[in-house]
Motif scaffolding. Structure first.
Motif, PDB file in Angstrom:
ATOM      1  N   LEU A  70       0.831  -1.203   0.000  1.00 46.76           N
ATOM      2  CA  LEU A  70       0.000   0.000   0.000  1.00 46.76           C
ATOM      3  C   LEU A  70       0.866   1.254   0.000  1.00 46.76           C
ATOM      4  N   VAL A  71       1.822   1.309   0.914  1.00 45.44           N
ATOM      5  CA  VAL A  71       2.799   2.410   0.964  1.00 45.44           C
ATOM      6  C   VAL A  71       4.174   1.750   0.811  1.00 45.44           C
ATOM      7  N   PRO A  72       4.690   1.681  -0.410  1.00 47.17           N
ATOM      8  CA  PRO A  72       5.923   0.914  -0.652  1.00 47.17           C
ATOM      9  C   PRO A  72       7.118   1.399   0.157  1.00 47.17           C
ATOM     10  N   LEU A  73       8.077   0.505   0.292  1.00 47.23           N
ATOM     11  CA  LEU A  73       9.260   0.727   1.121  1.00 47.23           C
ATOM     12  C   LEU A  73       9.965   2.036   0.785  1.00 47.23           C
ATOM     13  N   GLU A  74      10.008   2.400  -0.485  1.00 52.78           N
ATOM     14  CA  GLU A  74      10.699   3.630  -0.895  1.00 52.78           C
ATOM     15  C   GLU A  74      10.120   4.869  -0.214  1.00 52.78           C
ATOM     16  N   CYS A  75       8.839   4.812   0.147  1.00 52.21           N
ATOM     17  CA  CYS A  75       8.209   5.957   0.812  1.00 52.21           C
ATOM     18  C   CYS A  75       8.790   6.172   2.206  1.00 52.21           C
ATOM     19  N   GLY A  76       9.015   5.078   2.924  1.00 51.43           N
ATOM     20  CA  GLY A  76       9.653   5.193   4.231  1.00 51.43           C
ATOM     21  C   GLY A  76      11.099   5.627   4.110  1.00 51.43           C
ATOM     22  N   GLN A  77      11.788   5.094   3.111  1.00 52.73           N
ATOM     23  CA  GLN A  77      13.176   5.483   2.888  1.00 52.73           C
ATOM     24  C   GLN A  77      13.282   6.983   2.649  1.00 52.73           C
ATOM     25  N   ASP A  78      12.355   7.527   1.871  1.00 51.39           N
ATOM     26  CA  ASP A  78      12.412   8.949   1.564  1.00 51.39           C
ATOM     27  C   ASP A  78      12.112   9.795   2.796  1.00 51.39           C
ATOM     28  N   SER A  79      11.188   9.327   3.635  1.00 49.01           N
ATOM     29  CA  SER A  79      10.911  10.043   4.885  1.00 49.01           C
ATOM     30  C   SER A  79      12.166  10.150   5.729  1.00 49.01           C
ATOM     31  N   ALA A  80      12.847   9.008   5.901  1.00 50.44           N
ATOM     32  CA  ALA A  80      14.056   8.988   6.735  1.00 50.44           C
ATOM     33  C   ALA A  80      15.152   9.866   6.143  1.00 50.44           C
ATOM     34  N   ARG A  81      15.243   9.879   4.820  1.00 46.22           N
ATOM     35  CA  ARG A  81      16.273  10.688   4.159  1.00 46.22           C
ATOM     36  C   ARG A  81      16.048  12.177   4.388  1.00 46.22           C
ATOM     37  N   ARG A  82      14.802  12.594   4.471  1.00 48.43           N
ATOM     38  CA  ARG A  82      14.477  14.016   4.588  1.00 48.43           C
ATOM     39  C   ARG A  82      14.476  14.527   6.034  1.00 48.43           C
ATOM     40  N   ILE A  83      14.404  13.615   7.013  1.00 55.27           N
ATOM     41  CA  ILE A  83      14.373  14.022   8.419  1.00 55.27           C
ATOM     42  C   ILE A  83      15.792  13.952   8.976  1.00 55.27           C
ATOM     43  N   PRO A  84      16.352  15.065   9.412  1.00 53.85           N
ATOM     44  CA  PRO A  84      17.747  15.068   9.884  1.00 53.85           C
ATOM     45  C   PRO A  84      17.990  14.044  10.994  1.00 53.85           C
ATOM     46  N   GLY A  85      18.977  13.191  10.782  1.00 54.09           N
ATOM     47  CA  GLY A  85      19.388  12.241  11.804  1.00 54.09           C
ATOM     48  C   GLY A  85      18.470  11.056  12.005  1.00 54.09           C
ATOM     49  N   ALA A  86      17.465  10.888  11.153  1.00 52.65           N
ATOM     50  CA  ALA A  86      16.508   9.800  11.348  1.00 52.65           C
ATOM     51  C   ALA A  86      17.179   8.439  11.177  1.00 52.65           C
ATOM     52  N   ARG A  87      16.736   7.498  11.972  1.00 57.73           N
ATOM     53  CA  ARG A  87      17.194   6.121  11.869  1.00 57.73           C
ATOM     54  C   ARG A  87      16.135   5.316  11.120  1.00 57.73           C
ATOM     55  N   PHE A  88      16.548   4.557  10.115  1.00 58.88           N
ATOM     56  CA  PHE A  88      15.611   3.807   9.273  1.00 58.88           C
ATOM     57  C   PHE A  88      15.810   2.319   9.472  1.00 58.88           C
ATOM     58  N   VAL A  89      14.698   1.614   9.770  1.00 57.35           N
ATOM     59  CA  VAL A  89      14.741   0.174  10.001  1.00 57.35           C
ATOM     60  C   VAL A  89      13.655  -0.490   9.158  1.00 57.35           C
ATOM     61  N   THR A  90      14.036  -1.523   8.418  1.00 54.40           N
ATOM     62  CA  THR A  90      13.052  -2.263   7.638  1.00 54.40           C
ATOM     63  C   THR A  90      12.708  -3.568   8.349  1.00 54.40           C
ATOM     64  N   ILE A  91      11.467  -4.028   8.147  1.00 55.92           N
ATOM     65  CA  ILE A  91      10.968  -5.247   8.790  1.00 55.92           C
ATOM     66  C   ILE A  91      10.646  -6.264   7.696  1.00 55.92           C
ATOM     67  N   PRO A  92      11.449  -7.325   7.552  1.00 54.07           N
ATOM     68  CA  PRO A  92      11.169  -8.351   6.536  1.00 54.07           C
ATOM     69  C   PRO A  92       9.800  -8.993   6.776  1.00 54.07           C
ATOM     70  N   GLY A  93       9.075  -9.215   5.690  1.00 60.46           N
ATOM     71  CA  GLY A  93       7.800  -9.911   5.771  1.00 60.46           C
ATOM     72  C   GLY A  93       6.640  -9.092   6.273  1.00 60.46           C
ATOM     73  N   MET A  94       6.874  -7.818   6.630  1.00 55.88           N
ATOM     74  CA  MET A  94       5.806  -6.950   7.127  1.00 55.88           C
ATOM     75  C   MET A  94       5.147  -6.221   5.974  1.00 55.88           C
ATOM     76  N   GLY A  95       3.812  -6.216   5.973  1.00 53.57           N
ATOM     77  CA  GLY A  95       3.049  -5.445   5.014  1.00 53.57           C
ATOM     78  C   GLY A  95       2.574  -4.149   5.631  1.00 53.57           C
ATOM     79  N   HIS A  96       1.257  -3.884   5.497  1.00 51.86           N
ATOM     80  CA  HIS A  96       0.707  -2.616   5.985  1.00 51.86           C
ATOM     81  C   HIS A  96      -0.353  -2.897   7.047  1.00 51.86           C
ATOM     82  N   ASP A  97       0.058  -3.575   8.112  1.00 55.65           N
ATOM     83  CA  ASP A  97      -0.873  -3.911   9.177  1.00 55.65           C
ATOM     84  C   ASP A  97      -0.106  -4.187  10.459  1.00 55.65           C
ATOM     85  N   LEU A  98      -0.855  -4.478  11.527  1.00 58.25           N
ATOM     86  CA  LEU A  98      -0.233  -4.688  12.836  1.00 58.25           C
ATOM     87  C   LEU A  98      -0.719  -6.001  13.457  1.00 58.25           C
ATOM     88  N   PRO A  99      -0.436  -7.133  12.832  1.00 60.10           N
ATOM     89  CA  PRO A  99      -0.737  -8.408  13.493  1.00 60.10           C
ATOM     90  C   PRO A  99       0.148  -8.568  14.721  1.00 60.10           C
TER      91      PRO A  99
END
Length: 301
Positions: free
Chosen positions: A250-279
């Motif tokens: 729904l909101v592809p990984l690149e969208c989160g990457q771009d958020s982190a890139r634009r926020i000074p000092g942001a730490r970016f972590v990806t979660i394998p196998g995670m989609g767009h929900d909170l099971p």
């Protein structure tokens, strides 16, 4: 409980409502598009309480039990999407900044000076706005499965984009449940599937609490109208953690990457196998990152 916040009525759930947690650092949870405060499941909320935090969550305007904006009417989603594609401004009943001001109003109404702010999806966008425009009120920012909103970023998978434009087959409760369950399955985490009956029960509970599809459309238009957020993100000074699922359609990984890139000092972590929900399994993985981060970012228990 209802609170007057930013001039409107907002429904709030506060783990410290009885006053027993007034000395704890506050975590403010902001949910995403069309989602009610119960979209933050107990297995996300309770571990934060157990870790020593006071957890506040609320229904965004136009959703759940908070004040609606039926008086503002409803612009055509299809027409406004076409306007956006040709570079014209999207018209919306309110803005994501208005919704960030609602969050600030909730803190004011509760007498909370500063909070750790966690937002998911659209809630992450609102949290970004809050951190950028009220930096003295945000101890830390955690943005989950969200986006900077920059032009050129990939959008939803085509099947999901088509589903966003569909409507339920009927108005019965069962039809609404089937429709919502079908959409959740499209965006769900492939590595962490829901148990079918539990998912249906969760959806039915939400529909019985409140069902406000016109509010969802107005929120979608507020997202579409939020064209300057990419430039606003550079103002964020709070410690920031950006979490994103590698399987988010729904909101592809690149969208989160771009958020982190634009926020000074942001730490970016990806979660394998995670989609767009909170099971439950995903909530546990996210909290393994969030709780240590929040503790390190401010006055923590």
């Amino acid at each position: 409980m209802k609170l007057q916040a930013n001039g409107i009525q907002i429904e709030v759930d506060d783990s410290g409502a009885d006053g027993s947690q007034n000395e704890r650092p506050v975590v403010l949870l902001i949910m995403g598009l069309g989602m009610q405060l119960i979209g933050w499941p107990p297995d996300f909320v309770q571990p934060l309480v157990d870790a020593g935090f006071r957890v506040v969550r609320y229904d965004n305007r136009d959703i759940g039990l908070s004040q609606g904006f039926e008086h503002a009417g409803k612009h055509s989603l299809v027409w406004q999407t076409l306007r956006q594609r040709i570079g014209l401004r999207v018209r919306s009943a309110y803005t994501l900044q208005d919704m960030a001001n609602d969050a600030l109003g909730v803190l004011d109404a509760l007498g909370v000076q500063r909070a750790h702010v966690i937002g998911a999806s659209m809630g992450g966008m609102i949290a970004q706005r809050l951190a950028a425009t009220a930096p003295d009120r945000v101890r830390s920012l955690t943005s989950i499965m969200s986006s900077s909103g920059a032009r050129g970023l990939p959008g939803p998978h085509p099947e999901i984009a088509r589903s966003l434009m569909r409507r339920p087959a009927g108005r019965s409760e069962d039809a609404l449940v089937d429709f919502s369950v079908g959409f959740i399955k499209l965006i769900a985490s492939p590595a962490y599937p829901y148990e079918a009956s539990a998912l249906a029960t969760r959806v039915r509970t939400g529909i019985r609490r409140a069902y406000r599809p016109d509010g969802v459309v107005r929120q979608m238009l507020a997202i579409g109208a939020d064209s300057d957020r990419p430039t606003v993100l550079s103002r964020i000074k709070s410690p920031t953690l950006v979490l994103h699922g590698e399987a988010d359609k729904l909101v592809p990984l690149e969208c989160g990457q771009d958020s982190a890139r634009r926020i000074p000092g942001a730490r970016f972590v990806t979660i394998p196998g995670m989609g767009h929900d909170l099971p439950p399994q995903v909530s546990a993985i996210l909290l393994d990152h969030i709780i240590p981060f929040v503790r390190s970012a401010g006055e923590a228990p």
